[in-house]
Design a protein around this motif. Structure first.
Motif, PDB file in Angstrom:
ATOM      1  N   LEU A  81     -50.519  34.425  46.618  1.00 37.35           N
ATOM      2  CA  LEU A  81     -51.071  35.396  45.646  1.00 37.35           C
ATOM      3  C   LEU A  81     -50.572  35.463  44.237  1.00 37.35           C
ATOM      4  O   LEU A  81     -51.333  35.159  43.540  1.00 37.35           O
ATOM      5  CB  LEU A  81     -50.681  36.394  46.700  1.00 37.35           C
ATOM      6  CG  LEU A  81     -51.236  37.690  46.102  1.00 37.35           C
ATOM      7  CD1 LEU A  81     -52.810  38.350  46.076  1.00 37.35           C
ATOM      8  CD2 LEU A  81     -49.843  38.890  46.803  1.00 37.35           C
ATOM      9  N   SER A  82     -48.823  35.069  44.497  1.00 39.67           N
ATOM     10  CA  SER A  82     -48.288  35.401  42.931  1.00 39.67           C
ATOM     11  C   SER A  82     -47.682  33.961  42.449  1.00 39.67           C
ATOM     12  O   SER A  82     -46.671  34.347  41.740  1.00 39.67           O
ATOM     13  CB  SER A  82     -47.294  36.554  43.588  1.00 39.67           C
ATOM     14  OG  SER A  82     -46.450  36.205  44.672  1.00 39.67           O
ATOM     15  N   HIS A  83     -47.258  32.662  43.463  1.00 37.58           N
ATOM     16  CA  HIS A  83     -47.239  32.273  43.303  1.00 37.58           C
ATOM     17  C   HIS A  83     -45.605  32.117  42.959  1.00 37.58           C
ATOM     18  O   HIS A  83     -44.435  31.915  43.604  1.00 37.58           O
ATOM     19  CB  HIS A  83     -47.711  31.280  42.291  1.00 37.58           C
ATOM     20  CG  HIS A  83     -47.247  29.424  41.596  1.00 37.58           C
ATOM     21  ND1 HIS A  83     -46.754  28.642  40.822  1.00 37.58           N
ATOM     22  CD2 HIS A  83     -48.035  28.442  42.049  1.00 37.58           C
ATOM     23  CE1 HIS A  83     -45.868  27.931  41.720  1.00 37.58           C
ATOM     24  NE2 HIS A  83     -47.170  27.193  42.120  1.00 37.58           N
ATOM     25  N   SER A  84     -44.664  31.612  41.395  1.00 40.40           N
ATOM     26  CA  SER A  84     -43.780  31.668  41.118  1.00 40.40           C
ATOM     27  C   SER A  84     -43.532  33.426  41.277  1.00 40.40           C
ATOM     28  O   SER A  84     -42.334  33.304  40.671  1.00 40.40           O
ATOM     29  CB  SER A  84     -43.393  30.812  39.865  1.00 40.40           C
ATOM     30  OG  SER A  84     -44.314  29.776  40.297  1.00 40.40           O
ATOM     31  N   TYR A  85     -43.819  34.296  41.664  1.00 41.00           N
ATOM     32  CA  TYR A  85     -43.315  35.736  40.921  1.00 41.00           C
ATOM     33  C   TYR A  85     -42.251  35.862  42.127  1.00 41.00           C
ATOM     34  O   TYR A  85     -42.421  35.372  42.699  1.00 41.00           O
ATOM     35  CB  TYR A  85     -44.673  37.018  41.158  1.00 41.00           C
ATOM     36  CG  TYR A  85     -44.084  38.531  40.908  1.00 41.00           C
ATOM     37  CD1 TYR A  85     -43.950  38.462  39.198  1.00 41.00           C
ATOM     38  CD2 TYR A  85     -43.462  38.887  42.078  1.00 41.00           C
ATOM     39  CE1 TYR A  85     -43.724  39.594  39.123  1.00 41.00           C
ATOM     40  CE2 TYR A  85     -43.144  40.571  40.859  1.00 41.00           C
ATOM     41  CZ  TYR A  85     -44.005  40.662  40.288  1.00 41.00           C
ATOM     42  OH  TYR A  85     -42.467  42.031  40.183  1.00 41.00           O
ATOM     43  N   HIS A  86     -41.228  37.043  41.688  1.00 38.73           N
ATOM     44  CA  HIS A  86     -40.092  36.357  42.471  1.00 38.73           C
ATOM     45  C   HIS A  86     -39.947  38.499  42.839  1.00 38.73           C
ATOM     46  O   HIS A  86     -40.463  39.552  42.529  1.00 38.73           O
ATOM     47  CB  HIS A  86     -38.531  36.775  41.790  1.00 38.73           C
ATOM     48  CG  HIS A  86     -38.684  35.778  41.026  1.00 38.73           C
ATOM     49  ND1 HIS A  86     -37.993  34.229  42.106  1.00 38.73           N
ATOM     50  CD2 HIS A  86     -38.441  34.558  39.983  1.00 38.73           C
ATOM     51  CE1 HIS A  86     -37.718  33.227  40.583  1.00 38.73           C
ATOM     52  NE2 HIS A  86     -38.404  33.393  39.301  1.00 38.73           N
ATOM     53  N   PRO A  87     -39.598  37.881  44.167  1.00 42.07           N
ATOM     54  CA  PRO A  87     -39.574  37.660  45.635  1.00 42.07           C
ATOM     55  C   PRO A  87     -40.613  36.597  45.381  1.00 42.07           C
ATOM     56  O   PRO A  87     -41.588  37.130  45.955  1.00 42.07           O
ATOM     57  CB  PRO A  87     -38.881  38.232  46.299  1.00 42.07           C
ATOM     58  CG  PRO A  87     -39.590  39.236  46.488  1.00 42.07           C
ATOM     59  CD  PRO A  87     -39.512  39.577  44.449  1.00 42.07           C
ATOM     60  N   THR A  88     -40.135  35.025  45.293  1.00 39.58           N
ATOM     61  CA  THR A  88     -40.736  34.626  46.178  1.00 39.58           C
ATOM     62  C   THR A  88     -41.089  33.658  47.289  1.00 39.58           C
ATOM     63  O   THR A  88     -40.999  34.404  48.193  1.00 39.58           O
ATOM     64  CB  THR A  88     -40.685  32.411  45.435  1.00 39.58           C
ATOM     65  OG1 THR A  88     -39.842  32.284  46.092  1.00 39.58           O
ATOM     66  CG2 THR A  88     -40.592  32.898  43.661  1.00 39.58           C
ATOM     67  N   ILE A  89     -41.872  33.161  48.270  1.00 37.93           N
ATOM     68  CA  ILE A  89     -42.120  32.882  49.455  1.00 37.93           C
ATOM     69  C   ILE A  89     -41.041  32.517  50.346  1.00 37.93           C
ATOM     70  O   ILE A  89     -40.546  33.418  51.699  1.00 37.93           O
ATOM     71  CB  ILE A  89     -43.373  31.610  49.733  1.00 37.93           C
ATOM     72  CG1 ILE A  89     -44.737  32.487  49.739  1.00 37.93           C
ATOM     73  CG2 ILE A  89     -43.461  31.946  51.978  1.00 37.93           C
ATOM     74  CD1 ILE A  89     -45.772  31.563  49.797  1.00 37.93           C
ATOM     75  N   ASN A  90     -40.257  31.511  49.336  1.00 43.46           N
ATOM     76  CA  ASN A  90     -39.088  31.085  49.899  1.00 43.46           C
ATOM     77  C   ASN A  90     -38.103  32.028  49.838  1.00 43.46           C
ATOM     78  O   ASN A  90     -36.939  32.217  50.755  1.00 43.46           O
ATOM     79  CB  ASN A  90     -38.576  29.632  49.573  1.00 43.46           C
ATOM     80  CG  ASN A  90     -39.168  28.473  50.216  1.00 43.46           C
ATOM     81  OD1 ASN A  90     -40.389  28.791  51.036  1.00 43.46           O
ATOM     82  ND2 ASN A  90     -38.658  27.853  49.788  1.00 43.46           N
ATOM     83  N   GLN A  91     -38.072  32.921  48.976  1.00 52.64           N
ATOM     84  CA  GLN A  91     -37.089  33.969  48.873  1.00 52.64           C
ATOM     85  C   GLN A  91     -37.362  34.681  50.129  1.00 52.64           C
ATOM     86  O   GLN A  91     -36.159  36.077  50.220  1.00 52.64           O
ATOM     87  CB  GLN A  91     -37.034  34.782  48.014  1.00 52.64           C
ATOM     88  CG  GLN A  91     -36.518  33.507  46.536  1.00 52.64           C
ATOM     89  CD  GLN A  91     -36.858  33.802  44.659  1.00 52.64           C
ATOM     90  OE1 GLN A  91     -37.853  34.770  44.663  1.00 52.64           O
ATOM     91  NE2 GLN A  91     -35.861  33.550  44.387  1.00 52.64           N
ATOM     92  N   TYR A  92     -38.618  35.949  50.295  1.00 54.26           N
ATOM     93  CA  TYR A  92     -39.057  36.952  50.755  1.00 54.26           C
ATOM     94  C   TYR A  92     -38.765  36.933  51.700  1.00 54.26           C
ATOM     95  O   TYR A  92     -38.583  37.939  53.093  1.00 54.26           O
ATOM     96  CB  TYR A  92     -39.895  37.651  50.379  1.00 54.26           C
ATOM     97  CG  TYR A  92     -41.303  37.505  50.338  1.00 54.26           C
ATOM     98  CD1 TYR A  92     -41.677  37.169  51.903  1.00 54.26           C
ATOM     99  CD2 TYR A  92     -42.188  36.751  49.121  1.00 54.26           C
ATOM    100  CE1 TYR A  92     -42.804  37.088  51.866  1.00 54.26           C
ATOM    101  CE2 TYR A  92     -43.742  36.362  49.957  1.00 54.26           C
ATOM    102  CZ  TYR A  92     -43.786  36.473  50.696  1.00 54.26           C
ATOM    103  OH  TYR A  92     -44.958  36.097  51.090  1.00 54.26           O
ATOM    104  N   THR A  93     -39.224  35.308  52.660  1.00 53.85           N
ATOM    105  CA  THR A  93     -39.457  35.182  53.788  1.00 53.85           C
ATOM    106  C   THR A  93     -37.505  34.055  54.687  1.00 53.85           C
ATOM    107  O   THR A  93     -37.614  34.415  55.433  1.00 53.85           O
ATOM    108  CB  THR A  93     -40.088  34.239  54.703  1.00 53.85           C
ATOM    109  OG1 THR A  93     -39.785  33.027  53.640  1.00 53.85           O
ATOM    110  CG2 THR A  93     -41.417  34.513  53.990  1.00 53.85           C
ATOM    111  N   ASP A  94     -36.928  34.233  53.454  1.00 53.30           N
ATOM    112  CA  ASP A  94     -35.351  33.965  54.334  1.00 53.30           C
ATOM    113  C   ASP A  94     -34.485  34.871  54.520  1.00 53.30           C
ATOM    114  O   ASP A  94     -33.668  35.807  54.142  1.00 53.30           O
ATOM    115  CB  ASP A  94     -34.839  33.711  53.169  1.00 53.30           C
ATOM    116  CG  ASP A  94     -33.256  32.869  53.035  1.00 53.30           C
ATOM    117  OD1 ASP A  94     -32.798  32.448  54.345  1.00 53.30           O
ATOM    118  OD2 ASP A  94     -32.424  32.509  52.017  1.00 53.30           O
TER     119      ASP A  94
END
Length: 283
Positions: free
Chosen positions: A71-84
């Protein structure tokens, strides 16, 4: 025979000029009767049909396969960030919420029914991603880290076929002082190596990188979100070097088409679906 896929991470939602690079690559491929795999970020699709008002780009892309690049690529939180997080089901629910929205945007923008493949943005290969995208019906995971690097054969995991990104053309085909224009001899040598070792090979490219010397997110979303009013464009590639890039891509495509050792396919193509018959089961 080696199956070759041309895959394009279409992700720059910051700079509207990048839409011209998307259009040029889409039209170059079509002029050679090649269908590419354009992995489109949801926010880019929204910009094309909204603020940027680029129906020409949308129509050009409809010739090609449209896949997801999140959806938003590098916008924070990124996928790795919000699924961690420790709770797997909660992490997957967060991913599904965002990525269902992305898939809906792609369907509405390009008039497609199925999104065949997903390409993780950057290094955001989340452990949740495989399970989440499989649940969404995606069957190919491009640019994965779970790969058969030696032969390029798809690795089956979570009911998806994971493939490697082998060769980023912007890293080789744009001239630099220490790297002049690719000669035909060098391209033939590259194809000889690929044909001798690979069952599947992906040439990848970020359309905006034919125009810019660094990625859009390197100057706007490195570690934090830059406010929209402070967005800036990276330094431009020299126009003559950009022309060399497209000319080299054209020579590559024509060499592949003339060489019986290769066939150019995409994710939806019946020939490409046959890749699954050669897939290796992940242990």
């Amino acid at each position: 025979m080696t199956d070759v896929i041309f895959s394009f991470d279409t992700e720059d939602f910051v700079d509207r000029d990048g839409a011209d690079a998307i259009l040029r690559m889409a039209n170059l491929l079509r002029s050679e009767n090649v269908r590419g795999c354009f992995n489109v970020v949801g926010w880019v699709a929204e910009a094309l049909r909204g603020e940027w008002n680029r129906p020409d780009v949308i129509e050009a892309l409809k010739y090609h396969e449209i896949d997801s690049h999140s959806l938003s690529h590098s916008y924070h939180p990124t996928i790795n960030q919000y699924t961690d997080i420790e709770d797997f089901e909660k992490a997957k629910a967060l991913l599904l919420e965002q990525e269902k929205e992305c898939l809906q945007i792609l369907r509405e923008t390009f008039g497609i029914e199925k999104v065949f493949a997903f390409c993780p943005p950057g290094n955001n290969v989340s452990y949740v991603g495989h399970y989440g995208y499989a649940e969404l019906g995606v069957t190919v995971y491009d640019g994965d880290m779970l790969i058969d690097k030696e032969h390029g054969r798809p690795v089956t995991f979570c009911n998806m076929h994971s493939l490697n990104y082998d060769y980023y053309t912007e890293g080789h085909f744009i001239p630099r002082p220490d790297r002049p224009r690719f000669t035909d001899e060098e391209l033939h040598a590259l194809l000889d190596e690929i044909a001798a070792t690979k069952d599947v090979y992906i040439f990848a490219h970020h359309p905006h990188m034919s125009m810019y010397k660094v990625h859009w997110d390197a100057v706007n979303y490195m570690n934090e979100n830059t406010p929209r009013e402070q967005w800036k464009s990276p330094e431009r590639v020299a126009p003559e070097d950009m022309e060399v890039f497209y000319e080299t891509n054209l020579r590559l495509i024509r060499m592949l088409q003339a060489d019986p050792r290769f066939r150019i396919v995409d994710g939806e193509d019946a020939e490409c679906k046959a890749l699954s018959a050669r897939a290796m089961d992940a242990v």
